[in-house]
Design a protein around this motif. Sequence first.
Motif, PDB file in Angstrom:
ATOM      1  N   MET A  55      41.887 -17.817  29.526  1.00 31.09           N
ATOM      2  CA  MET A  55      41.601 -16.422  29.726  1.00 31.09           C
ATOM      3  C   MET A  55      40.135 -16.264  30.093  1.00 31.09           C
ATOM      4  SD  MET A  55      42.282 -13.401  27.024  1.00 31.09           S
ATOM      5  CE  MET A  55      42.158 -11.750  27.542  1.00 31.09           C
ATOM      6  N   LYS A  56      39.870 -15.411  31.053  1.00 32.66           N
ATOM      7  CA  LYS A  56      38.504 -15.214  31.512  1.00 32.66           C
ATOM      8  C   LYS A  56      37.729 -14.374  30.500  1.00 32.66           C
ATOM      9  CE  LYS A  56      35.928 -13.413  35.414  1.00 32.66           C
ATOM     10  NZ  LYS A  56      35.951 -12.714  36.685  1.00 32.66           N
ATOM     11  N   SER A  57      36.500 -14.790  30.222  1.00 34.66           N
ATOM     12  CA  SER A  57      35.690 -14.022  29.282  1.00 34.66           C
ATOM     13  C   SER A  57      35.106 -12.795  29.982  1.00 34.66           C
ATOM     14  CB  SER A  57      34.565 -14.884  28.715  1.00 34.66           C
ATOM     15  OG  SER A  57      33.680 -15.243  29.755  1.00 34.66           O
ATOM     16  N   ILE A  58      34.901 -11.756  29.193  1.00 35.97           N
ATOM     17  CA  ILE A  58      34.371 -10.501  29.722  1.00 35.97           C
ATOM     18  C   ILE A  58      32.914 -10.382  29.331  1.00 35.97           C
ATOM     19  CG2 ILE A  58      34.529  -7.994  29.582  1.00 35.97           C
ATOM     20  CD1 ILE A  58      37.526  -8.341  29.074  1.00 35.97           C
ATOM     21  N   ASN A  59      32.100 -10.070  30.302  1.00 39.45           N
ATOM     22  CA  ASN A  59      30.680  -9.890  30.059  1.00 39.45           C
ATOM     23  C   ASN A  59      30.393  -8.388  29.964  1.00 39.45           C
ATOM     24  OD1 ASN A  59      27.919  -9.857  29.991  1.00 39.45           O
ATOM     25  ND2 ASN A  59      27.630 -10.946  31.924  1.00 39.45           N
ATOM     26  N   PRO A  60      29.974  -7.883  28.805  1.00 44.31           N
ATOM     27  CA  PRO A  60      29.708  -6.453  28.647  1.00 44.31           C
ATOM     28  C   PRO A  60      28.645  -5.938  29.607  1.00 44.31           C
ATOM     29  CG  PRO A  60      29.743  -7.550  26.518  1.00 44.31           C
ATOM     30  CD  PRO A  60      29.808  -8.614  27.565  1.00 44.31           C
ATOM     31  N   ASP A  61      27.744  -6.799  30.020  1.00 49.45           N
ATOM     32  CA  ASP A  61      26.695  -6.376  30.949  1.00 49.45           C
ATOM     33  C   ASP A  61      27.266  -5.938  32.295  1.00 49.45           C
ATOM     34  OD1 ASP A  61      24.654  -6.803  29.119  1.00 49.45           O
ATOM     35  OD2 ASP A  61      24.335  -8.878  29.774  1.00 49.45           O
ATOM     36  N   ASP A  62      28.450  -6.422  32.640  1.00 41.34           N
ATOM     37  CA  ASP A  62      29.079  -6.027  33.902  1.00 41.34           C
ATOM     38  C   ASP A  62      29.499  -4.559  33.898  1.00 41.34           C
ATOM     39  OD1 ASP A  62      28.759  -8.597  34.841  1.00 41.34           O
ATOM     40  OD2 ASP A  62      30.812  -9.213  34.344  1.00 41.34           O
ATOM     41  N   PHE A  63      29.564  -3.948  32.722  1.00 40.42           N
ATOM     42  CA  PHE A  63      30.031  -2.576  32.610  1.00 40.42           C
ATOM     43  C   PHE A  63      28.925  -1.580  32.273  1.00 40.42           C
ATOM     44  CE2 PHE A  63      33.564  -5.396  31.796  1.00 40.42           C
ATOM     45  CZ  PHE A  63      34.540  -4.866  32.607  1.00 40.42           C
ATOM     46  N   LYS A  64      27.703  -2.044  32.182  1.00 37.36           N
ATOM     47  CA  LYS A  64      26.591  -1.169  31.845  1.00 37.36           C
ATOM     48  C   LYS A  64      26.250  -0.254  33.019  1.00 37.36           C
ATOM     49  CE  LYS A  64      24.174  -3.841  28.362  1.00 37.36           C
ATOM     50  NZ  LYS A  64      22.926  -4.506  28.003  1.00 37.36           N
ATOM     51  N   VAL A  65      25.894   0.970  32.674  1.00 36.45           N
ATOM     52  CA  VAL A  65      25.434   1.917  33.680  1.00 36.45           C
ATOM     53  C   VAL A  65      23.978   1.603  33.954  1.00 36.45           C
ATOM     54  CG1 VAL A  65      25.024   4.344  34.198  1.00 36.45           C
ATOM     55  CG2 VAL A  65      27.046   3.662  32.885  1.00 36.45           C
ATOM     56  N   VAL A  66      23.666   1.293  35.203  1.00 34.26           N
ATOM     57  CA  VAL A  66      22.299   0.920  35.544  1.00 34.26           C
ATOM     58  C   VAL A  66      21.607   1.979  36.409  1.00 34.26           C
ATOM     59  CG1 VAL A  66      22.662  -1.560  35.308  1.00 34.26           C
ATOM     60  CG2 VAL A  66      23.128  -0.457  37.487  1.00 34.26           C
TER      61      VAL A  66
END
Length: 50
Positions: A1-12
């Motif tokens: 299973m692919k790990s999820i990086n929370p940083d990919d969902f941050k509002v920048v």
Amino acid sequence: MKSINPDDFKVVNSISLSKLPTDLKNGADDDKKEEKLDEVQEKLSKLHVI
């Protein structure tokens, strides 16, 4: 299973909702949209939340 990086969902960047389109331009007429919304409403009404 692919790990999820929370940083990919941050509002920048800030966004302005008034600049986002509200019409999906899917070609559906108002009757078809209303039919789909009715289907969603029926499904939501069947949910039992305690």
